[in-house]
Design a protein around this motif. Structure first.
Motif, PDB file in Angstrom:
ATOM      1  N   LYS A 163      31.643  68.563  28.716  1.00  0.00           N
ATOM      2  CA  LYS A 163      32.398  68.058  27.659  1.00  0.00           C
ATOM      3  C   LYS A 163      33.763  68.342  27.968  1.00  0.00           C
ATOM      4  O   LYS A 163      34.516  69.402  28.213  1.00  0.00           O
ATOM      5  CB  LYS A 163      32.133  68.503  26.316  1.00  0.00           C
ATOM      6  CG  LYS A 163      30.597  68.339  26.076  1.00  0.00           C
ATOM      7  CD  LYS A 163      30.255  66.877  26.174  1.00  0.00           C
ATOM      8  CE  LYS A 163      28.720  66.835  26.035  1.00  0.00           C
ATOM      9  NZ  LYS A 163      28.199  65.465  25.799  1.00  0.00           N
ATOM     10  N   SER A 164      34.881  67.471  27.539  1.00  0.00           N
ATOM     11  CA  SER A 164      36.170  67.466  27.581  1.00  0.00           C
ATOM     12  C   SER A 164      36.710  68.330  26.677  1.00  0.00           C
ATOM     13  O   SER A 164      36.537  68.195  25.425  1.00  0.00           O
ATOM     14  CB  SER A 164      36.751  66.146  27.493  1.00  0.00           C
ATOM     15  OG  SER A 164      38.378  66.098  27.417  1.00  0.00           O
ATOM     16  N   GLU A 211      39.752  68.579  25.601  1.00  0.00           N
ATOM     17  CA  GLU A 211      40.620  67.656  24.818  1.00  0.00           C
ATOM     18  C   GLU A 211      39.839  67.119  23.393  1.00  0.00           C
ATOM     19  O   GLU A 211      40.360  66.988  22.462  1.00  0.00           O
ATOM     20  CB  GLU A 211      41.431  66.878  25.546  1.00  0.00           C
ATOM     21  CG  GLU A 211      42.575  67.457  26.531  1.00  0.00           C
ATOM     22  CD  GLU A 211      42.082  68.083  27.585  1.00  0.00           C
ATOM     23  OE1 GLU A 211      40.635  67.944  27.960  1.00  0.00           O
ATOM     24  OE2 GLU A 211      42.494  69.173  28.472  1.00  0.00           O
ATOM     25  N   GLU A 212      38.872  66.637  24.114  1.00  0.00           N
ATOM     26  CA  GLU A 212      37.948  65.586  23.276  1.00  0.00           C
ATOM     27  C   GLU A 212      37.534  66.564  22.031  1.00  0.00           C
ATOM     28  O   GLU A 212      37.248  66.063  20.852  1.00  0.00           O
ATOM     29  CB  GLU A 212      36.737  65.332  23.853  1.00  0.00           C
ATOM     30  CG  GLU A 212      35.856  64.427  22.996  1.00  0.00           C
ATOM     31  CD  GLU A 212      34.546  63.698  23.585  1.00  0.00           C
ATOM     32  OE1 GLU A 212      33.687  63.327  23.112  1.00  0.00           O
ATOM     33  OE2 GLU A 212      34.621  64.058  24.904  1.00  0.00           O
ATOM     34  N   PHE A 213      37.385  67.775  22.083  1.00  0.00           N
ATOM     35  CA  PHE A 213      36.790  68.811  21.109  1.00  0.00           C
ATOM     36  C   PHE A 213      38.001  69.334  20.236  1.00  0.00           C
ATOM     37  O   PHE A 213      37.804  70.288  19.682  1.00  0.00           O
ATOM     38  CB  PHE A 213      35.749  69.584  21.522  1.00  0.00           C
ATOM     39  CG  PHE A 213      34.741  69.004  21.810  1.00  0.00           C
ATOM     40  CD1 PHE A 213      33.597  69.167  20.914  1.00  0.00           C
ATOM     41  CD2 PHE A 213      34.348  68.324  22.789  1.00  0.00           C
ATOM     42  CE1 PHE A 213      32.338  68.759  20.879  1.00  0.00           C
ATOM     43  CE2 PHE A 213      33.000  67.520  22.953  1.00  0.00           C
ATOM     44  CZ  PHE A 213      32.015  67.866  22.058  1.00  0.00           C
ATOM     45  N   GLU A 214      39.342  69.021  20.437  1.00  0.00           N
ATOM     46  CA  GLU A 214      40.382  69.658  19.803  1.00  0.00           C
ATOM     47  C   GLU A 214      40.727  68.639  18.868  1.00  0.00           C
ATOM     48  O   GLU A 214      41.631  67.888  18.812  1.00  0.00           O
ATOM     49  CB  GLU A 214      41.613  69.741  20.828  1.00  0.00           C
ATOM     50  CG  GLU A 214      41.283  70.679  21.954  1.00  0.00           C
ATOM     51  CD  GLU A 214      42.472  70.997  23.019  1.00  0.00           C
ATOM     52  OE1 GLU A 214      43.281  69.801  22.988  1.00  0.00           O
ATOM     53  OE2 GLU A 214      42.882  71.795  23.504  1.00  0.00           O
ATOM     54  N   VAL A 215      40.103  69.115  17.586  1.00  0.00           N
ATOM     55  CA  VAL A 215      40.097  68.408  16.213  1.00  0.00           C
ATOM     56  C   VAL A 215      41.309  68.919  15.512  1.00  0.00           C
ATOM     57  O   VAL A 215      41.220  70.173  15.267  1.00  0.00           O
ATOM     58  CB  VAL A 215      38.752  68.253  15.486  1.00  0.00           C
ATOM     59  CG1 VAL A 215      39.033  67.547  14.140  1.00  0.00           C
ATOM     60  CG2 VAL A 215      37.763  67.718  16.544  1.00  0.00           C
ATOM     61  N   ASN A 243      28.564  59.558  18.529  1.00  0.00           N
ATOM     62  CA  ASN A 243      29.108  60.332  19.561  1.00  0.00           C
ATOM     63  C   ASN A 243      30.679  60.772  19.381  1.00  0.00           C
ATOM     64  O   ASN A 243      31.042  61.854  19.310  1.00  0.00           O
ATOM     65  CB  ASN A 243      28.951  59.711  20.890  1.00  0.00           C
ATOM     66  CG  ASN A 243      27.445  59.683  21.514  1.00  0.00           C
ATOM     67  OD1 ASN A 243      26.612  60.426  20.938  1.00  0.00           O
ATOM     68  ND2 ASN A 243      27.369  58.800  22.559  1.00  0.00           N
ATOM     69  N   SER A 244      31.280  59.579  18.741  1.00  0.00           N
ATOM     70  CA  SER A 244      32.737  59.690  18.437  1.00  0.00           C
ATOM     71  C   SER A 244      33.123  60.905  17.512  1.00  0.00           C
ATOM     72  O   SER A 244      34.035  61.505  17.288  1.00  0.00           O
ATOM     73  CB  SER A 244      33.290  58.563  18.346  1.00  0.00           C
ATOM     74  OG  SER A 244      32.792  57.953  17.048  1.00  0.00           O
ATOM     75  N   ASP A 245      32.021  61.118  16.615  1.00  0.00           N
ATOM     76  CA  ASP A 245      32.080  62.027  15.247  1.00  0.00           C
ATOM     77  C   ASP A 245      31.525  63.413  15.866  1.00  0.00           C
ATOM     78  O   ASP A 245      31.875  64.338  15.024  1.00  0.00           O
ATOM     79  CB  ASP A 245      31.220  61.454  14.260  1.00  0.00           C
ATOM     80  CG  ASP A 245      32.091  60.449  13.602  1.00  0.00           C
ATOM     81  OD1 ASP A 245      33.281  60.137  13.790  1.00  0.00           O
ATOM     82  OD2 ASP A 245      31.322  59.427  13.216  1.00  0.00           O
ATOM     83  N   PRO A 296      32.600  65.715  17.968  1.00  0.00           N
ATOM     84  CA  PRO A 296      33.677  66.884  17.916  1.00  0.00           C
ATOM     85  C   PRO A 296      33.988  67.240  16.545  1.00  0.00           C
ATOM     86  O   PRO A 296      34.216  68.487  16.263  1.00  0.00           O
ATOM     87  CB  PRO A 296      34.960  66.125  18.650  1.00  0.00           C
ATOM     88  CG  PRO A 296      34.248  65.177  19.599  1.00  0.00           C
ATOM     89  CD  PRO A 296      32.921  64.591  18.870  1.00  0.00           C
ATOM     90  N   GLU A 338      29.055  71.237  24.457  1.00  0.00           N
ATOM     91  CA  GLU A 338      29.866  71.168  23.173  1.00  0.00           C
ATOM     92  C   GLU A 338      30.552  72.373  22.519  1.00  0.00           C
ATOM     93  O   GLU A 338      31.391  72.440  22.115  1.00  0.00           O
ATOM     94  CB  GLU A 338      28.939  70.126  22.349  1.00  0.00           C
ATOM     95  CG  GLU A 338      28.700  69.185  22.922  1.00  0.00           C
ATOM     96  CD  GLU A 338      27.677  68.247  21.592  1.00  0.00           C
ATOM     97  OE1 GLU A 338      27.247  68.959  20.699  1.00  0.00           O
ATOM     98  OE2 GLU A 338      27.099  67.051  22.125  1.00  0.00           O
TER      99      GLU A 338
END
Length: 202
Positions: free
Chosen positions: A21-22, A24-28, A105-107, A109, A139
């Motif tokens: 998983k990226s 950056e994608e998980f930097e909320v 999927n977009s939620d 992170p 994740e």
């Protein structure tokens, strides 16, 4: 590890595509996490989440039962599967579990970020467990979160063994999911240390 299992059976050329998983994608953003936690009344709670396929082999019912007596824990459950009706009924009678329904999927992170730990306890008696590469593991790695998992699942065990102290899988040497959760909460004060050492190099 999956590739090794296949080559041992005689395959000459094997390409394994990982579930990485990226980061950056998980930097909320922190404010988004705080707002979502507040909307779900999670402030002051230790949040354990499982979002994924729902069947008996995922042992989600055991997680809900394991923490039902704990006022300091909230469990978030989301997904689809053959056990959905059973899980929803169990949550309806639970004092500290929340049903999220289907989660886009977009939620993922966001819900990962607001969780204090993820959960993945696949039945290790399943033949597929030997080849399992669970999304929850990657994740957790991307988000820097502890994970309550069965260590003898293929890539869970491999990631722990190969990366040593870089990534911690909680809890070791405990066979039953309910006991895992209990032991995990007994060392809750060490959770920040585990998160700080999370493996973030993809």
């Amino acid at each position: 590890q999956t590739g090794c299992c296949v080559t041992e059976r005689g395959m000459k050329r094997v390409v394994v595509i990982g579930n990485w998983k990226s980061i950056e994608e998980f930097e909320v953003p922190k404010e988004l996490v705080e707002r979502k936690r507040a909307s779900l009344n999670l402030n002051g709670k230790f949040v354990i989440s499982y979002i994924g396929f729902l069947n008996e082999d995922r042992r989600v019912a055991e997680l809900i039962s394991a923490v039902n007596h704990r006022d300091d824990i909230t469990v978030l459950i989301g997904g689809l599967g053959s056990s959905e009706d059973k899980i929803r009924e169990q949550i309806a009678h639970s004092r500290n579990s929340i049903w999220l329904g289907y989660v886009k999927n977009s939620d993922i992170p966001l819900f990962t970020a607001l969780s204090d730990a993820l959960y993945y306890c696949l039945n290790t008696d399943l033949p597929i467990a030997k080849f399992s590469t669970p999304n929850k593991l990657f994740e957790a790695i991307a988000a820097g979160k502890p994970i309550i998992a069965m260590l003898d699942i293929n890539d869970v065990a491999a990631e722990t063994n190969e990366n040593g102290t870089n990534f911690k899988i909680l809890i070791e040497n405990v066979a039953h999911p309910a006991t895992k959760v209990s032991v995990f909460m007994d060392i809750e004060n060490e959770a920040d240390e585990f998160v700080d050492e999370a493996y973030l190099d993809s």
